[in-house]
Enzyme design. Structure first.
Site, PDB file in Angstrom:
ATOM      1  N   ARG A 142       0.824  -1.222   0.000  1.00 33.08           N
ATOM      2  CA  ARG A 142       0.000   0.000   0.000  1.00 33.08           C
ATOM      3  C   ARG A 142       0.854   1.266   0.000  1.00 33.08           C
ATOM      4  O   ARG A 142       0.362   2.362  -0.223  1.00 33.08           O
ATOM      5  CB  ARG A 142      -0.994  -0.046   1.144  1.00 33.08           C
TER       6      ARG A 142
ATOM      7  N   LYS B 165       0.778 -20.119   7.150  1.00 30.38           N
ATOM      8  CA  LYS B 165       0.130 -20.584   8.353  1.00 30.38           C
ATOM      9  C   LYS B 165      -0.025 -19.413   9.334  1.00 30.38           C
ATOM     10  O   LYS B 165       0.672 -18.427   9.173  1.00 30.38           O
ATOM     11  CB  LYS B 165       0.902 -21.744   9.000  1.00 30.38           C
TER      12      LYS B 165
ATOM     13  N   HIS C 201       6.939 -23.489   6.553  1.00 31.05           N
ATOM     14  CA  HIS C 201       8.337 -23.450   6.116  1.00 31.05           C
ATOM     15  C   HIS C 201       9.209 -24.480   6.833  1.00 31.05           C
ATOM     16  O   HIS C 201      10.295 -24.809   6.361  1.00 31.05           O
ATOM     17  CB  HIS C 201       8.914 -22.032   6.201  1.00 31.05           C
TER      18      HIS C 201
ATOM     19  N   ASP D 147       0.477 -20.178  16.419  1.00 33.62           N
ATOM     20  CA  ASP D 147       1.610 -19.698  15.622  1.00 33.62           C
ATOM     21  C   ASP D 147       2.597 -20.834  15.318  1.00 33.62           C
ATOM     22  O   ASP D 147       3.186 -20.876  14.238  1.00 33.62           O
ATOM     23  CB  ASP D 147       2.330 -18.576  16.393  1.00 33.62           C
TER      24      ASP D 147
ATOM     25  N   HIS E 113       3.919 -26.009  12.714  1.00 28.47           N
ATOM     26  CA  HIS E 113       5.313 -26.455  12.631  1.00 28.47           C
ATOM     27  C   HIS E 113       5.572 -27.707  13.469  1.00 28.47           C
ATOM     28  O   HIS E 113       6.142 -28.686  12.993  1.00 28.47           O
ATOM     29  CB  HIS E 113       6.266 -25.363  13.128  1.00 28.47           C
TER      30      HIS E 113
HETATM   31  C1  BG6 Z   1       7.172 -18.535  12.126  1.00 26.67           C
HETATM   32  C2  BG6 Z   1       6.496 -18.000  13.356  1.00 26.67           C
HETATM   33  O1  BG6 Z   1       6.283 -19.324  11.386  1.00 26.67           O
HETATM   34  O2  BG6 Z   1       8.293 -19.320  12.493  1.00 26.67           O
HETATM   35  C3  BG6 Z   1       7.481 -17.203  14.193  1.00 26.67           C
HETATM   36  O3  BG6 Z   1       5.400 -17.185  12.973  1.00 26.67           O
HETATM   37  C4  BG6 Z   1       8.724 -17.993  14.482  1.00 26.67           C
HETATM   38  O4  BG6 Z   1       6.870 -16.772  15.386  1.00 26.67           O
HETATM   39  C5  BG6 Z   1       9.293 -18.595  13.196  1.00 26.67           C
HETATM   40  O5  BG6 Z   1       9.677 -17.138  15.074  1.00 26.67           O
HETATM   41  C6  BG6 Z   1      10.428 -19.544  13.477  1.00 26.67           C
HETATM   42  O6  BG6 Z   1      10.958 -19.960  12.267  1.00 26.67           O
HETATM   43  P1  BG6 Z   1      12.544 -20.073  12.055  1.00 26.67           P
HETATM   44  O7  BG6 Z   1      12.692 -20.657  10.694  1.00 26.67           O
HETATM   45  O8  BG6 Z   1      13.073 -18.693  12.168  1.00 26.67           O
HETATM   46  O9  BG6 Z   1      12.995 -20.980  13.141  1.00 26.67           O
END
Ligand code: BG6
Length: 503
Positions: free
Chosen positions: A54, A155, A185, A242, A247
């Site tokens: 934006r 997510k 991820h 989260d 994860h």
């Molecule tokens: C994200 C979360 O998906 O993953 C975050 O929203 C978290 O809160 C992060 O810090 C951790 O991912 P990584 O790859 O940095 O360990």
């Protein structure tokens, strides 16, 4: 892990549209990953990247922003033809996510050959904005042709079972399932993919990988960072939504799944779903014995004072959102019945570590009864996801000497050779989206089954909680051998823990 049929369109031009291009996710993960792929010459010549935001910027101001943003991690690569080439891929689209006219302008800003090209829409935005984007893409027919456009959703997918189903119905109104890439991820992380190889390419491991030999499994994702500048999102989400529902549960499925028939998207996902479906539902009355949540209080890190969660910018003063959660699951199938899986994650913990720890059972024979070895400790396999990407095996060996004494020997192997560097998870996954490989993305039934398990916990732990949650389990999982620092103070239904970081 590619299905050749899905990769047919690989040589067509591709436009990669990032909604939320100036946001946190795009800046910290997506744009650096795309740049690293550029440096590694993995981006196709005909890939155009469209930054949608934006902010009232021009293409030049966007390019300046990109340069500043990448300065920290790629300073030495920001001069020269590679970076110039990267900059030349970009278009900038100023727009409002809620305004259909912005999408018309976006459609006009896509490369003209895009009628027959692939377009990826990456929703790097707040979940609250997903609906508007999906509807507006449809309104200007950017979801067409159906085989060619893809939408990537971060997510958490929904905030509980019901909202996830609503979101999925909306998506399926305008996109086919083949077009939808639900990203987690963690599945792109090197060690997580390596887990498949570790388990299924080694005859040494797989025969032991069951309830006859394994006592319990601990999956820990401990972060030392706080919530950074993400209060808007985090205060609604909390650690359960989260991290744990996605994860950590995904890590659990990869640890627990049966060997898939092939390394193909659906074969893999079928097996993961079977695990999620076999998780024993936690009865309402048992939730406090199986789950605990906590919130960080003020403390200090390396001598520097840091604020508690409730004092973080834009967090409500009385917020009870959890920043730590731990849950004990059982998977009621032939392989795992009776083996607890402890999942725990939190922010502002004593150290940054993501680890899958597998503890084996005690040897059955008390050969060493009445010797110093009577209480011999069990073996561990420790798979470290980050910061190290490694495997550690702890076994007993006899100490040299006359006495029958043992010591634990650690066989420690990094998954990387000294001159190797792991790809960032987003690099792997963005390339997969562009190439149409869905193996490492989540199918809706995975999301749905994960919510079915997590929903009762959310409902029971979050609202109206006047009592204190402090269960045996919380002591177990916070204090055991691979512990983080433990909660020190209790406040209403949220246990609070002090921030402690060892030097
Ligand atoms: C994200 C979360 O998906 O993953 C975050 O929203 C978290 O809160 C992060 O810090 C951790 O991912 P990584 O790859 O940095 O360990």
């Amino acid at each position: 892990m590619n299905d050749p049929k899905e990769r047919q369109s690989e040589n067509l031009p591709c436009s990669f549209v990032i909604f939320g291009a100036t946001g946190d996710l795009a800046s910290s993960k997506l744009l650096p990953a795309l740049f690293h792929l550029e440096v590694a010459t993995r981006l196709a010549e005909n890939l155009t990247i469209v930054a949608f935001s934006r902010r009232d910027w021009t293409l030049d101001s966007w390019r300046e922003h990109l340069r500043t943003m990448l300065a920290d991690e790629a300073k030495d690569k920001l001069e020269g033809p590679v970076f110039e080439h990267f900059l030349a891929r970009f278009r900038y689209q100023q727009g409002d996510l809620n305004d259909v006219e912005s999408y018309r302008a976006l459609a006009a800003n896509l490369p003209t050959e895009s009628a027959c090209s692939r377009t990826v829409f990456y929703l790097a935005i707040k979940p609250a904005d997903f609906t508007a984007v999906i509807q507006n893409l449809e309104a200007v027919k950017l979801n067409q042709p159906r085989g060619m456009s893809r939408v990537v959703i971060e997510k958490p997918f929904g905030e509980d079972l019901e909202s996830a189903q609503v979101l999925n119905r909306l998506l399926h109104q305008y996109f086919d399932e083949e077009q939808v890439y639900r990203i987690d991820h963690f599945l792109g992380k090197e060690t997580v993919q390596n887990l498949l190889v570790f388990r299924f390419a080694n005859t040494l491991i797989e025969p032991l990988w069951n309830r006859n030999f394994i006592d319990h499994v601990q999956i820990t994702v401990a972060e030392s960072i706080g919530i950074e500048k993400r209060a808007d999102y985090y205060d609604r989400a909390g650690a359960l939504r989260d991290m744990l529902q996605n994860h950590l549960m995904q890590l659990m499925t990869v640890v627990a799944m049966e060997p898939p028939a092939a390394l193909e998207a659906d074969a893999l996902r079928d097996e993961k779903v079977k695990v999620l479906r076999s998780i024993r539902p936690i009865a309402k009355r048992a939730i406090h014995a199986h789950a605990v949540r906590a919130q960080y209080a003020p403390g200090n890190i390396d001598g520097q004072a840091v604020v508690g969660y409730q004092q973080e910018e834009n967090v409500e003063a009385n917020s009870l959102t959890e920043t730590f959660v731990a849950v004990k699951f059982y998977i009621d199938n032939w392989r795992w019945r009776g083996v607890p899986f402890y999942l725990r994650t939190g922010k502002r913990l004593a150290k940054q570590t993501s680890l899958i720890a597998i503890r084996f059972r005690h040897p059955p024979q008390q050969l060493f009864r009445e010797t110093p070895l009577e209480s011999i400790a069990p073996n561990w396999v420790l798979l470290s996801i980050q910061p190290e990407k490694s495997m550690r095996l702890e076994i007993h060996v006899k100490q040299p000497g006359l006495d029958m004494d043992t010591r634990v020997m650690q066989l420690n192997a990094s998954f990387l050779k000294t001159d190797e560097q792991a790809l960032d998870a987003y690099e792997t996954l963005l390339l997969d989206v562009i190439e149409g490989d869905r193996s490492l993305f989540i199918r809706f039934d995975e999301v749905e089954w994960a919510w079915r398990v997590v929903d009762p916990i959310l409902r029971c732990l979050v609202p109206r909680c006047a009592g204190v949650i402090y269960s045996q389990l919380s002591r177990d999982i916070l204090w055991d051998r691979y512990c983080m620092e433990a909660p020190v103070r209790q406040r209403r239904c949220v246990e609070r823990y002090n921030i402690v970081k060892r030097a």
